[in-house]
Design a protein around this motif. Sequence first.
Motif, PDB file in Angstrom:
ATOM      1  N   VAL A 194     -46.694 -15.718 -14.263  1.00  0.00           N
ATOM      2  CA  VAL A 194     -45.929 -16.386 -15.314  1.00  0.00           C
ATOM      3  C   VAL A 194     -45.612 -15.408 -16.444  1.00  0.00           C
ATOM      4  O   VAL A 194     -44.477 -15.356 -16.934  1.00  0.00           O
ATOM      5  CB  VAL A 194     -46.687 -17.631 -15.828  1.00  0.00           C
ATOM      6  N   ALA A 195     -46.586 -14.614 -16.849  1.00  0.00           N
ATOM      7  CA  ALA A 195     -46.344 -13.633 -17.911  1.00  0.00           C
ATOM      8  C   ALA A 195     -45.292 -12.621 -17.483  1.00  0.00           C
ATOM      9  O   ALA A 195     -44.386 -12.286 -18.259  1.00  0.00           O
ATOM     10  CB  ALA A 195     -47.647 -12.929 -18.283  1.00  0.00           C
ATOM     11  N   ALA A 196     -45.387 -12.135 -16.264  1.00  0.00           N
ATOM     12  CA  ALA A 196     -44.399 -11.162 -15.778  1.00  0.00           C
ATOM     13  C   ALA A 196     -43.008 -11.788 -15.737  1.00  0.00           C
ATOM     14  O   ALA A 196     -42.021 -11.163 -16.145  1.00  0.00           O
ATOM     15  CB  ALA A 196     -44.798 -10.655 -14.388  1.00  0.00           C
ATOM     16  N   PHE A 197     -42.916 -13.012 -15.262  1.00  0.00           N
ATOM     17  CA  PHE A 197     -41.630 -13.712 -15.155  1.00  0.00           C
ATOM     18  C   PHE A 197     -40.956 -13.840 -16.522  1.00  0.00           C
ATOM     19  O   PHE A 197     -39.789 -13.497 -16.688  1.00  0.00           O
ATOM     20  CB  PHE A 197     -41.875 -15.098 -14.554  1.00  0.00           C
ATOM     21  N   TYR A 198     -41.706 -14.334 -17.499  1.00  0.00           N
ATOM     22  CA  TYR A 198     -41.133 -14.608 -18.816  1.00  0.00           C
ATOM     23  C   TYR A 198     -40.915 -13.359 -19.667  1.00  0.00           C
ATOM     24  O   TYR A 198     -40.306 -13.449 -20.725  1.00  0.00           O
ATOM     25  CB  TYR A 198     -42.001 -15.598 -19.580  1.00  0.00           C
ATOM     26  N   THR A 199     -41.423 -12.200 -19.224  1.00  0.00           N
ATOM     27  CA  THR A 199     -41.254 -10.974 -20.008  1.00  0.00           C
ATOM     28  C   THR A 199     -40.384  -9.933 -19.321  1.00  0.00           C
ATOM     29  O   THR A 199     -40.306  -8.798 -19.787  1.00  0.00           O
ATOM     30  CB  THR A 199     -42.617 -10.363 -20.378  1.00  0.00           C
ATOM     31  N   THR A 200     -39.719 -10.300 -18.240  1.00  0.00           N
ATOM     32  CA  THR A 200     -38.799  -9.354 -17.605  1.00  0.00           C
ATOM     33  C   THR A 200     -37.583  -9.144 -18.505  1.00  0.00           C
ATOM     34  O   THR A 200     -37.244 -10.010 -19.315  1.00  0.00           O
ATOM     35  CB  THR A 200     -38.300  -9.871 -16.236  1.00  0.00           C
ATOM     36  N   PRO A 201     -36.911  -8.000 -18.362  1.00  0.00           N
ATOM     37  CA  PRO A 201     -35.686  -7.786 -19.141  1.00  0.00           C
ATOM     38  C   PRO A 201     -34.638  -8.881 -18.906  1.00  0.00           C
ATOM     39  O   PRO A 201     -33.952  -9.289 -19.844  1.00  0.00           O
ATOM     40  CB  PRO A 201     -35.184  -6.427 -18.648  1.00  0.00           C
ATOM     41  N   VAL A 202     -34.547  -9.381 -17.691  1.00  0.00           N
ATOM     42  CA  VAL A 202     -33.576 -10.436 -17.391  1.00  0.00           C
ATOM     43  C   VAL A 202     -33.899 -11.697 -18.185  1.00  0.00           C
ATOM     44  O   VAL A 202     -33.026 -12.292 -18.814  1.00  0.00           O
ATOM     45  CB  VAL A 202     -33.548 -10.754 -15.873  1.00  0.00           C
ATOM     46  N   PHE A 203     -35.166 -12.097 -18.172  1.00  0.00           N
ATOM     47  CA  PHE A 203     -35.514 -13.317 -18.887  1.00  0.00           C
ATOM     48  C   PHE A 203     -35.506 -13.113 -20.396  1.00  0.00           C
ATOM     49  O   PHE A 203     -35.247 -14.058 -21.149  1.00  0.00           O
ATOM     50  CB  PHE A 203     -36.861 -13.882 -18.424  1.00  0.00           C
ATOM     51  N   ARG A 204     -35.781 -11.910 -20.849  1.00  0.00           N
ATOM     52  CA  ARG A 204     -35.683 -11.647 -22.295  1.00  0.00           C
ATOM     53  C   ARG A 204     -34.272 -11.919 -22.798  1.00  0.00           C
ATOM     54  O   ARG A 204     -34.091 -12.403 -23.917  1.00  0.00           O
ATOM     55  CB  ARG A 204     -36.090 -10.218 -22.605  1.00  0.00           C
ATOM     56  N   LEU A 205     -33.271 -11.611 -21.979  1.00  0.00           N
ATOM     57  CA  LEU A 205     -31.894 -11.911 -22.359  1.00  0.00           C
ATOM     58  C   LEU A 205     -31.710 -13.421 -22.521  1.00  0.00           C
ATOM     59  O   LEU A 205     -31.103 -13.878 -23.488  1.00  0.00           O
ATOM     60  CB  LEU A 205     -30.915 -11.347 -21.323  1.00  0.00           C
ATOM     61  N   GLU A 206     -32.237 -14.207 -21.581  1.00  0.00           N
ATOM     62  CA  GLU A 206     -32.160 -15.665 -21.709  1.00  0.00           C
ATOM     63  C   GLU A 206     -32.877 -16.124 -22.982  1.00  0.00           C
ATOM     64  O   GLU A 206     -32.387 -16.995 -23.695  1.00  0.00           O
ATOM     65  CB  GLU A 206     -32.772 -16.352 -20.488  1.00  0.00           C
ATOM     66  N   ARG A 207     -34.013 -15.519 -23.275  1.00  0.00           N
ATOM     67  CA  ARG A 207     -34.739 -15.878 -24.492  1.00  0.00           C
ATOM     68  C   ARG A 207     -33.915 -15.582 -25.744  1.00  0.00           C
ATOM     69  O   ARG A 207     -33.937 -16.360 -26.700  1.00  0.00           O
ATOM     70  CB  ARG A 207     -36.073 -15.133 -24.540  1.00  0.00           C
ATOM     71  N   GLN A 208     -33.181 -14.477 -25.736  1.00  0.00           N
ATOM     72  CA  GLN A 208     -32.323 -14.153 -26.885  1.00  0.00           C
ATOM     73  C   GLN A 208     -31.212 -15.183 -27.047  1.00  0.00           C
ATOM     74  O   GLN A 208     -30.888 -15.593 -28.162  1.00  0.00           O
ATOM     75  CB  GLN A 208     -31.731 -12.758 -26.731  1.00  0.00           C
ATOM     76  N   ILE A 209     -30.653 -15.609 -25.922  1.00  0.00           N
ATOM     77  CA  ILE A 209     -29.603 -16.632 -25.971  1.00  0.00           C
ATOM     78  C   ILE A 209     -30.160 -17.936 -26.527  1.00  0.00           C
ATOM     79  O   ILE A 209     -29.550 -18.581 -27.385  1.00  0.00           O
ATOM     80  CB  ILE A 209     -28.974 -16.828 -24.569  1.00  0.00           C
ATOM     81  N   LEU A 210     -31.342 -18.329 -26.058  1.00  0.00           N
ATOM     82  CA  LEU A 210     -31.966 -19.560 -26.551  1.00  0.00           C
ATOM     83  C   LEU A 210     -32.335 -19.454 -28.032  1.00  0.00           C
ATOM     84  O   LEU A 210     -32.226 -20.431 -28.774  1.00  0.00           O
ATOM     85  CB  LEU A 210     -33.206 -19.893 -25.722  1.00  0.00           C
ATOM     86  N   ALA A 211     -32.748 -18.278 -28.452  1.00  0.00           N
ATOM     87  CA  ALA A 211     -33.076 -18.082 -29.864  1.00  0.00           C
ATOM     88  C   ALA A 211     -31.839 -18.276 -30.726  1.00  0.00           C
ATOM     89  O   ALA A 211     -31.908 -18.907 -31.790  1.00  0.00           O
ATOM     90  CB  ALA A 211     -33.668 -16.688 -30.082  1.00  0.00           C
ATOM     91  N   SER A 212     -30.708 -17.775 -30.262  1.00  0.00           N
ATOM     92  CA  SER A 212     -29.466 -17.910 -31.028  1.00  0.00           C
ATOM     93  C   SER A 212     -28.870 -19.308 -30.926  1.00  0.00           C
ATOM     94  O   SER A 212     -28.505 -19.904 -31.933  1.00  0.00           O
ATOM     95  CB  SER A 212     -28.434 -16.896 -30.538  1.00  0.00           C
TER      96      SER A 212
END
Length: 169
Positions: free
Chosen positions: A38-56
């Motif tokens: 789970v930690a690896a999944f949520y911290t990949t560069p791909v998912f970090r991009l999704e996190r940035q989108i959700l943050a905005s």
Amino acid sequence: EKCPLPDGALLDRYRANGAFTDCYVTEVGLPVTLARFVAAFYTTPVFRLERQILASALARPSTDAEAERLANGLGDTFSAWRMEDRRENQLLMADLKGRTRSWFMVVPVQAGTAQRTRLIFGSAVLPVINPETGAAGMSRGFRALLGFHHLYSEVLLYSARSRLEAQGF
């Protein structure tokens, strides 16, 4: 690769109730805990991009440290999701509006003297009620994005596997 939901999958409750569900599997040549997956999944560069989108878009910022806390069972929320259910080898997350689910599972696999781990990831999308007919079904938007959803799920799982292999867990 795409696969059927395994027996005992927490996501199966949604499939049984008519929601869209999918399931993807890959294997990694080392033992991996659910927390590490789970930690690896949520911290990949791909998912970090999704996190940035959700943050905005939703004002739901998140950090790698928050992902680690969730993965280790020290928190119940992460970005735009909340934990719905957790077992020793599974985690089921619901989006904050309750329309989608993300599901993670690890299964140890003995291959001769080496231990491998099957990493399983899936989603559920709950049907919406058509206000004119009262019928339940998938929204037009979801149907239009289904091809992207499949590809994105495969990319996310591949990225998590690659991250775990690079970390050597």
